[in-house]
Scaffold this motif. Structure first.
Motif, PDB file in Angstrom:
ATOM      1  N   GLY A  98      51.066  32.750  33.124  1.00  0.00           N
ATOM      2  CA  GLY A  98      51.695  33.687  32.197  1.00  0.00           C
ATOM      3  C   GLY A  98      51.078  33.685  30.809  1.00  0.00           C
ATOM      4  O   GLY A  98      51.645  34.207  29.858  1.00  0.00           O
ATOM      5  N   LYS A  99      49.871  33.090  30.670  1.00  0.00           N
ATOM      6  CA  LYS A  99      49.207  33.043  29.356  1.00  0.00           C
ATOM      7  C   LYS A  99      47.947  33.900  29.334  1.00  0.00           C
ATOM      8  O   LYS A  99      47.144  33.820  28.408  1.00  0.00           O
ATOM      9  CB  LYS A  99      48.828  31.593  29.021  1.00  0.00           C
ATOM     10  N   GLY A 100      47.731  34.652  30.390  1.00  0.00           N
ATOM     11  CA  GLY A 100      46.583  35.563  30.420  1.00  0.00           C
ATOM     12  C   GLY A 100      45.335  34.982  31.066  1.00  0.00           C
ATOM     13  O   GLY A 100      44.323  35.674  31.190  1.00  0.00           O
ATOM     14  N   PHE A 101      45.376  33.711  31.489  1.00  0.00           N
ATOM     15  CA  PHE A 101      44.152  33.096  32.023  1.00  0.00           C
ATOM     16  C   PHE A 101      43.770  33.683  33.391  1.00  0.00           C
ATOM     17  O   PHE A 101      42.585  33.892  33.674  1.00  0.00           O
ATOM     18  CB  PHE A 101      44.295  31.568  32.123  1.00  0.00           C
ATOM     19  N   GLY A 102      44.779  33.963  34.225  1.00  0.00           N
ATOM     20  CA  GLY A 102      44.503  34.569  35.527  1.00  0.00           C
ATOM     21  C   GLY A 102      43.815  35.922  35.349  1.00  0.00           C
ATOM     22  O   GLY A 102      42.817  36.223  36.008  1.00  0.00           O
ATOM     23  N   SER A 103      44.342  36.721  34.415  1.00  0.00           N
ATOM     24  CA  SER A 103      43.731  38.046  34.163  1.00  0.00           C
ATOM     25  C   SER A 103      42.287  37.900  33.701  1.00  0.00           C
ATOM     26  O   SER A 103      41.410  38.650  34.134  1.00  0.00           O
ATOM     27  CB  SER A 103      44.499  38.795  33.068  1.00  0.00           C
ATOM     28  N   GLU A 124      42.833  40.489  49.343  1.00  0.00           N
ATOM     29  CA  GLU A 124      44.085  40.515  50.092  1.00  0.00           C
ATOM     30  C   GLU A 124      45.096  39.686  49.310  1.00  0.00           C
ATOM     31  O   GLU A 124      44.737  38.649  48.738  1.00  0.00           O
ATOM     32  CB  GLU A 124      43.936  39.897  51.490  1.00  0.00           C
ATOM     33  N   VAL A 125      46.337  40.154  49.296  1.00  0.00           N
ATOM     34  CA  VAL A 125      47.384  39.416  48.594  1.00  0.00           C
ATOM     35  C   VAL A 125      48.671  39.524  49.408  1.00  0.00           C
ATOM     36  O   VAL A 125      48.940  40.567  50.006  1.00  0.00           O
ATOM     37  CB  VAL A 125      47.548  39.954  47.141  1.00  0.00           C
ATOM     38  N   ARG A 126      49.432  38.428  49.447  1.00  0.00           N
ATOM     39  CA  ARG A 126      50.707  38.463  50.178  1.00  0.00           C
ATOM     40  C   ARG A 126      51.606  39.554  49.591  1.00  0.00           C
ATOM     41  O   ARG A 126      51.718  39.654  48.349  1.00  0.00           O
ATOM     42  CB  ARG A 126      51.428  37.108  50.057  1.00  0.00           C
ATOM     43  N   ASN A 130      54.559  39.080  43.973  1.00  0.00           N
ATOM     44  CA  ASN A 130      54.700  40.138  42.960  1.00  0.00           C
ATOM     45  C   ASN A 130      53.862  39.886  41.713  1.00  0.00           C
ATOM     46  O   ASN A 130      53.288  40.818  41.149  1.00  0.00           O
ATOM     47  CB  ASN A 130      56.176  40.272  42.554  1.00  0.00           C
ATOM     48  N   ASP A 131      53.803  38.627  41.255  1.00  0.00           N
ATOM     49  CA  ASP A 131      53.039  38.328  40.030  1.00  0.00           C
ATOM     50  C   ASP A 131      51.576  38.721  40.204  1.00  0.00           C
ATOM     51  O   ASP A 131      50.967  39.347  39.333  1.00  0.00           O
ATOM     52  CB  ASP A 131      53.082  36.823  39.705  1.00  0.00           C
ATOM     53  N   ALA A 132      51.017  38.332  41.357  1.00  0.00           N
ATOM     54  CA  ALA A 132      49.599  38.617  41.587  1.00  0.00           C
ATOM     55  C   ALA A 132      49.376  40.128  41.753  1.00  0.00           C
ATOM     56  O   ALA A 132      48.432  40.686  41.196  1.00  0.00           O
ATOM     57  CB  ALA A 132      49.103  37.862  42.813  1.00  0.00           C
ATOM     58  N   VAL A 133      50.269  40.811  42.485  1.00  0.00           N
ATOM     59  CA  VAL A 133      50.103  42.264  42.682  1.00  0.00           C
ATOM     60  C   VAL A 133      50.127  42.962  41.313  1.00  0.00           C
ATOM     61  O   VAL A 133      49.280  43.817  41.021  1.00  0.00           O
ATOM     62  CB  VAL A 133      51.192  42.834  43.624  1.00  0.00           C
TER      63      VAL A 133
HETATM   64  C1  LIG Z   1      48.439  34.963  40.336  1.00  0.00           C
HETATM   65  C2  LIG Z   1      48.061  33.981  39.239  1.00  0.00           C
HETATM   66  C3  LIG Z   1      46.597  33.565  39.427  1.00  0.00           C
HETATM   67  C4  LIG Z   1      48.225  34.664  37.876  1.00  0.00           C
HETATM   68  O1  LIG Z   1      47.723  33.802  36.880  1.00  0.00           O
HETATM   69  P1  LIG Z   1      48.322  33.851  35.384  1.00  0.00           P
HETATM   70  O2  LIG Z   1      47.389  33.054  34.529  1.00  0.00           O
HETATM   71  O3  LIG Z   1      49.721  33.466  35.402  1.00  0.00           O
HETATM   72  O4  LIG Z   1      48.193  35.409  35.072  1.00  0.00           O
HETATM   73  P2  LIG Z   1      48.322  36.121  33.669  1.00  0.00           P
HETATM   74  O5  LIG Z   1      48.969  35.215  32.685  1.00  0.00           O
HETATM   75  O6  LIG Z   1      46.998  36.674  33.337  1.00  0.00           O
HETATM   76  O7  LIG Z   1      49.334  37.305  34.013  1.00  0.00           O
HETATM   77  C5  LIG Z   1      48.885  38.576  34.288  1.00  0.00           C
HETATM   78  C6  LIG Z   1      50.019  39.474  34.720  1.00  0.00           C
HETATM   79  O8  LIG Z   1      50.582  38.996  35.923  1.00  0.00           O
HETATM   80  C7  LIG Z   1      51.971  39.024  35.862  1.00  0.00           C
HETATM   81  N1  LIG Z   1      52.432  37.646  35.802  1.00  0.00           N
HETATM   82  C8  LIG Z   1      51.690  36.556  35.998  1.00  0.00           C
HETATM   83  N2  LIG Z   1      52.452  35.451  35.968  1.00  0.00           N
HETATM   84  C9  LIG Z   1      53.700  35.845  35.755  1.00  0.00           C
HETATM   85  C10 LIG Z   1      54.932  35.147  35.658  1.00  0.00           C
HETATM   86  N3  LIG Z   1      55.001  33.817  35.778  1.00  0.00           N
HETATM   87  N4  LIG Z   1      56.018  35.876  35.446  1.00  0.00           N
HETATM   88  C11 LIG Z   1      55.955  37.210  35.337  1.00  0.00           C
HETATM   89  N5  LIG Z   1      54.809  37.905  35.441  1.00  0.00           N
HETATM   90  C12 LIG Z   1      53.694  37.244  35.643  1.00  0.00           C
HETATM   91  C13 LIG Z   1      52.329  39.776  34.658  1.00  0.00           C
HETATM   92  O9  LIG Z   1      52.385  41.137  35.017  1.00  0.00           O
HETATM   93  C14 LIG Z   1      51.173  39.547  33.757  1.00  0.00           C
HETATM   94  O10 LIG Z   1      51.017  40.652  32.947  1.00  0.00           O
HETATM   95  P3  LIG Z   1      51.274  40.569  31.352  1.00  0.00           P
HETATM   96  O11 LIG Z   1      50.025  39.964  30.806  1.00  0.00           O
HETATM   97  O12 LIG Z   1      51.451  41.998  30.994  1.00  0.00           O
HETATM   98  O13 LIG Z   1      52.485  39.707  31.161  1.00  0.00           O
HETATM   99  C15 LIG Z   1      48.997  32.741  39.246  1.00  0.00           C
HETATM  100  O14 LIG Z   1      50.336  33.193  39.223  1.00  0.00           O
HETATM  101  C16 LIG Z   1      48.793  31.818  40.445  1.00  0.00           C
HETATM  102  O15 LIG Z   1      47.914  30.949  40.430  1.00  0.00           O
HETATM  103  N6  LIG Z   1      49.584  31.979  41.492  1.00  0.00           N
HETATM  104  C17 LIG Z   1      49.470  31.119  42.701  1.00  0.00           C
HETATM  105  C18 LIG Z   1      48.208  31.412  43.466  1.00  0.00           C
HETATM  106  C19 LIG Z   1      48.137  32.878  43.847  1.00  0.00           C
HETATM  107  O16 LIG Z   1      49.126  33.466  44.244  1.00  0.00           O
HETATM  108  N7  LIG Z   1      46.921  33.457  43.756  1.00  0.00           N
HETATM  109  C20 LIG Z   1      46.702  34.848  44.098  1.00  0.00           C
HETATM  110  C21 LIG Z   1      46.435  34.964  45.539  1.00  0.00           C
HETATM  111  S1  LIG Z   1      45.931  36.610  45.975  1.00  0.00           S
END
Ligand SMILES: CC(C)(COP(=O)(O)OP(=O)(O)OC[C@H]1O[C@@H](n2cnc3c(N)ncnc32)[C@H](O)[C@@H]1OP(=O)(O)O)[C@@H](O)C(=O)NCCC(=O)NCCS
Length: 166
Positions: A98-103, A124-126, A130-133
Protein backbone atom coordinates in the motif's frame (compact mmCIF):
# COMPACT_ATOMS: atom_id res chain seq x y z
CA UNK A 1 27.31 -3.30 -10.87
CA UNK A 2 23.87 -2.45 -9.43
CA UNK A 3 21.39 -0.92 -11.89
CA UNK A 4 19.12 1.39 -9.84
CA UNK A 5 15.99 2.44 -11.73
CA UNK A 6 13.93 4.41 -9.21
CA UNK A 7 14.01 5.65 -5.66
CA UNK A 8 10.77 6.18 -3.69
CA UNK A 9 11.63 7.55 -0.26
CA UNK A 10 14.04 5.02 1.26
CA UNK A 11 13.08 2.28 -1.18
CA UNK A 12 15.11 1.60 -4.29
CA UNK A 13 13.87 -0.31 -7.32
CA UNK A 14 16.78 -2.01 -9.04
CA UNK A 15 17.58 -4.90 -11.29
CA UNK A 16 17.93 -8.25 -9.57
CA UNK A 17 21.39 -9.67 -9.05
CA UNK A 18 22.07 -13.45 -8.88
CA UNK A 19 22.80 -13.04 -5.13
CA UNK A 20 19.23 -11.72 -4.63
CA UNK A 21 17.59 -14.96 -5.78
CA UNK A 22 17.48 -16.66 -2.36
CA UNK A 23 15.78 -13.65 -0.68
CA UNK A 24 13.42 -13.35 -3.67
CA UNK A 25 12.49 -17.03 -3.20
CA UNK A 26 11.88 -16.37 0.51
CA UNK A 27 9.48 -13.52 -0.31
CA UNK A 28 7.72 -15.73 -2.86
CA UNK A 29 7.31 -18.50 -0.26
CA UNK A 30 5.80 -16.06 2.25
CA UNK A 31 3.44 -14.28 -0.12
CA UNK A 32 2.18 -16.56 -2.89
CA UNK A 33 1.01 -20.16 -3.24
CA UNK A 34 2.85 -20.62 -6.57
CA UNK A 35 6.51 -21.58 -6.06
CA UNK A 36 9.37 -22.36 -8.46
CA UNK A 37 12.77 -24.03 -8.51
CA UNK A 38 15.94 -21.95 -8.09
CA UNK A 39 16.82 -22.93 -11.66
CA UNK A 40 13.62 -21.27 -12.90
CA UNK A 41 14.46 -17.98 -11.14
CA UNK A 42 18.00 -18.07 -12.53
CA UNK A 43 16.75 -18.74 -16.06
CA UNK A 44 14.33 -15.79 -15.92
CA UNK A 45 17.12 -13.54 -14.67
CA UNK A 46 19.34 -14.72 -17.51
CA UNK A 47 16.63 -14.32 -20.11
CA UNK A 48 15.15 -10.94 -19.13
CA UNK A 49 17.20 -9.03 -16.52
CA UNK A 50 15.51 -5.76 -17.67
CA UNK A 51 12.25 -6.98 -16.10
CA UNK A 52 13.48 -9.01 -13.12
CA UNK A 53 13.47 -6.26 -10.53
CA UNK A 54 13.57 -5.97 -6.80
CA UNK A 55 12.50 -3.37 -4.23
CA UNK A 56 14.97 -2.87 -1.41
CA UNK A 57 14.94 -0.85 1.82
CA UNK A 58 18.16 -0.43 3.81
CA UNK A 59 19.71 -3.48 2.16
CA UNK A 60 16.66 -5.71 2.76
CA UNK A 61 14.60 -7.05 -0.13
CA UNK A 62 10.91 -6.24 0.32
CA UNK A 63 9.50 -7.04 -3.12
CA UNK A 64 10.24 -8.40 -6.56
CA UNK A 65 8.82 -8.85 -10.04
CA UNK A 66 9.96 -11.34 -12.65
CA UNK A 67 8.84 -11.63 -16.25
CA UNK A 68 9.58 -13.43 -19.47
CA UNK A 69 9.04 -12.81 -23.17
CA UNK A 70 7.06 -15.09 -25.45
CA UNK A 71 5.88 -15.24 -29.03
CA UNK A 72 2.18 -15.96 -29.42
CA UNK A 73 -1.24 -14.79 -30.45
CA UNK A 74 -1.99 -11.19 -29.62
CA UNK A 75 -4.46 -10.43 -26.84
CA UNK A 76 -5.62 -7.45 -28.90
CA UNK A 77 -5.28 -8.12 -32.64
CA UNK A 78 -7.33 -10.85 -34.28
CA UNK A 79 -4.97 -13.47 -35.74
CA UNK A 80 -1.96 -11.31 -34.87
CA UNK A 81 1.25 -13.07 -33.81
CA UNK A 82 3.34 -10.88 -31.50
CA UNK A 83 6.21 -10.77 -29.04
CA UNK A 84 4.69 -10.35 -25.58
CA UNK A 85 5.94 -9.74 -22.08
CA UNK A 86 4.49 -12.04 -19.40
CA UNK A 87 4.53 -11.20 -15.69
CA UNK A 88 5.42 -14.50 -14.01
CA UNK A 89 5.33 -13.33 -10.40
CA UNK A 90 5.20 -10.12 -8.37
CA UNK A 91 4.98 -9.59 -4.63
CA UNK A 92 5.67 -7.09 -1.87
CA UNK A 93 5.98 -8.24 1.75
CA UNK A 94 2.94 -7.54 3.90
CA UNK A 95 4.36 -4.74 6.06
CA UNK A 96 5.35 -2.66 3.02
CA UNK A 97 2.15 -2.96 0.98
CA UNK A 98 0.00 0.00 0.00
CA UNK A 99 3.01 2.34 -0.33
CA UNK A 100 3.27 2.29 -4.11
CA UNK A 101 6.18 -0.17 -4.37
CA UNK A 102 4.14 -2.84 -6.19
CA UNK A 103 3.04 -0.27 -8.78
CA UNK A 104 6.62 0.90 -9.29
CA UNK A 105 7.82 -2.67 -9.79
CA UNK A 106 5.17 -3.32 -12.44
CA UNK A 107 5.73 0.04 -14.08
CA UNK A 108 9.51 -0.42 -14.34
CA UNK A 109 9.09 -3.98 -15.64
CA UNK A 110 6.82 -2.64 -18.40
CA UNK A 111 9.71 -0.39 -19.48
CA UNK A 112 12.07 -3.39 -19.38
CA UNK A 113 9.79 -5.46 -21.56
CA UNK A 114 9.38 -2.60 -24.06
CA UNK A 115 13.18 -2.48 -24.37
CA UNK A 116 12.88 -6.01 -25.80
CA UNK A 117 10.47 -4.85 -28.53
CA UNK A 118 7.37 -6.46 -27.03
CA UNK A 119 4.08 -5.09 -28.34
CA UNK A 120 2.06 -6.05 -25.28
CA UNK A 121 2.30 -7.49 -21.78
CA UNK A 122 -0.03 -9.90 -19.99
CA UNK A 123 -0.45 -11.72 -16.71
CA UNK A 124 -2.76 -14.04 -14.84
CA UNK A 125 -4.26 -13.02 -11.51
CA UNK A 126 -6.65 -14.80 -9.15
CA UNK A 127 -10.17 -13.46 -9.61
CA UNK A 128 -10.36 -12.94 -5.83
CA UNK A 129 -7.16 -10.83 -5.71
CA UNK A 130 -8.85 -7.44 -5.73
CA UNK A 131 -5.77 -5.44 -4.67
CA UNK A 132 -3.70 -6.82 -7.53
CA UNK A 133 -6.51 -6.43 -10.11
CA UNK A 134 -6.92 -2.77 -9.07
CA UNK A 135 -3.19 -2.17 -9.27
CA UNK A 136 -2.98 -3.58 -12.80
CA UNK A 137 -6.05 -1.61 -13.93
CA UNK A 138 -4.50 1.58 -12.58
CA UNK A 139 -1.41 0.90 -14.70
CA UNK A 140 -3.47 0.39 -17.88
CA UNK A 141 -4.08 -3.37 -17.95
CA UNK A 142 -7.59 -4.57 -18.67
CA UNK A 143 -9.32 -7.89 -18.11
CA UNK A 144 -9.17 -9.83 -21.36
CA UNK A 145 -10.51 -13.31 -20.43
CA UNK A 146 -11.50 -15.45 -17.48
CA UNK A 147 -9.43 -18.67 -17.35
CA UNK A 148 -11.55 -21.39 -15.74
CA UNK A 149 -9.90 -23.39 -12.88
CA UNK A 150 -6.52 -21.97 -13.82
CA UNK A 151 -4.98 -22.52 -10.39
CA UNK A 152 -4.28 -25.89 -8.76
CA UNK A 153 -6.83 -25.20 -6.02
CA UNK A 154 -9.50 -24.72 -8.71
CA UNK A 155 -9.75 -20.90 -8.63
CA UNK A 156 -10.30 -19.01 -11.89
CA UNK A 157 -7.80 -16.42 -13.15
CA UNK A 158 -8.29 -13.22 -15.05
CA UNK A 159 -5.96 -12.82 -17.97
CA UNK A 160 -5.13 -9.12 -17.95
CA UNK A 161 -3.21 -7.41 -20.74
CA UNK A 162 -1.88 -4.03 -21.85
CA UNK A 163 -1.24 -2.97 -25.43
CA UNK A 164 1.83 -0.74 -25.80
CA UNK A 165 0.62 0.82 -29.02
CA UNK A 166 -2.51 2.35 -27.33
C1 LIG B 1 -0.33 -7.08 -5.31
C2 LIG B 1 0.81 -6.45 -4.55
C3 LIG B 1 2.13 -6.80 -5.24
C4 LIG B 1 0.63 -4.92 -4.54
O1 LIG B 1 1.78 -4.34 -3.96
P1 LIG B 1 1.67 -2.93 -3.19
O2 LIG B 1 3.08 -2.46 -2.98
O3 LIG B 1 0.82 -3.07 -2.02
O4 LIG B 1 0.94 -2.05 -4.29
P2 LIG B 1 0.78 -0.48 -4.32
O5 LIG B 1 1.07 0.09 -2.98
O6 LIG B 1 1.55 0.02 -5.47
O7 LIG B 1 -0.78 -0.33 -4.61
C5 LIG B 1 -1.26 -0.10 -5.88
C6 LIG B 1 -2.77 -0.14 -5.92
O8 LIG B 1 -3.23 -1.43 -5.56
C7 LIG B 1 -4.29 -1.34 -4.67
N1 LIG B 1 -3.82 -1.81 -3.37
C8 LIG B 1 -2.66 -2.42 -3.13
N2 LIG B 1 -2.58 -2.80 -1.84
C9 LIG B 1 -3.72 -2.43 -1.26
C10 LIG B 1 -4.23 -2.59 0.05
N3 LIG B 1 -3.53 -3.21 1.01
N4 LIG B 1 -5.43 -2.10 0.29
C11 LIG B 1 -6.14 -1.49 -0.67
N5 LIG B 1 -5.70 -1.34 -1.93
C12 LIG B 1 -4.51 -1.80 -2.23
C13 LIG B 1 -4.70 0.06 -4.63
O9 LIG B 1 -5.64 0.25 -5.67
C14 LIG B 1 -3.45 0.79 -4.95
O10 LIG B 1 -3.77 1.96 -5.61
P3 LIG B 1 -3.51 3.40 -4.93
O11 LIG B 1 -2.06 3.66 -5.15
O12 LIG B 1 -4.40 4.28 -5.73
O13 LIG B 1 -3.89 3.27 -3.49
C15 LIG B 1 0.82 -6.91 -3.06
O14 LIG B 1 -0.46 -6.70 -2.52
C16 LIG B 1 1.22 -8.38 -2.88
O15 LIG B 1 2.41 -8.71 -2.82
N6 LIG B 1 0.25 -9.27 -2.78
C17 LIG B 1 0.53 -10.72 -2.59
C18 LIG B 1 1.13 -11.33 -3.82
C19 LIG B 1 0.23 -11.12 -5.02
O16 LIG B 1 -0.98 -11.25 -4.92
N7 LIG B 1 0.84 -10.84 -6.19
C20 LIG B 1 0.10 -10.63 -7.42
C21 LIG B 1 -0.13 -11.92 -8.08
S1 LIG B 1 -0.82 -11.70 -9.70
Amino acid sequence: MQVILRQIGNCIIRRCDPTDIIPVMEINLKTLPEHYSDYFYESLLDELPEAFLIAEISGKLIGYIMCKTEYGFSNFKKLGFVKKGHVVSVAVIDEHRGKGFGSELVNESLKGVKMRQCGEMYLEVRCSNNDAVRLYEKLGFSINQRLKTYYRDGEDAYLMAINFSD
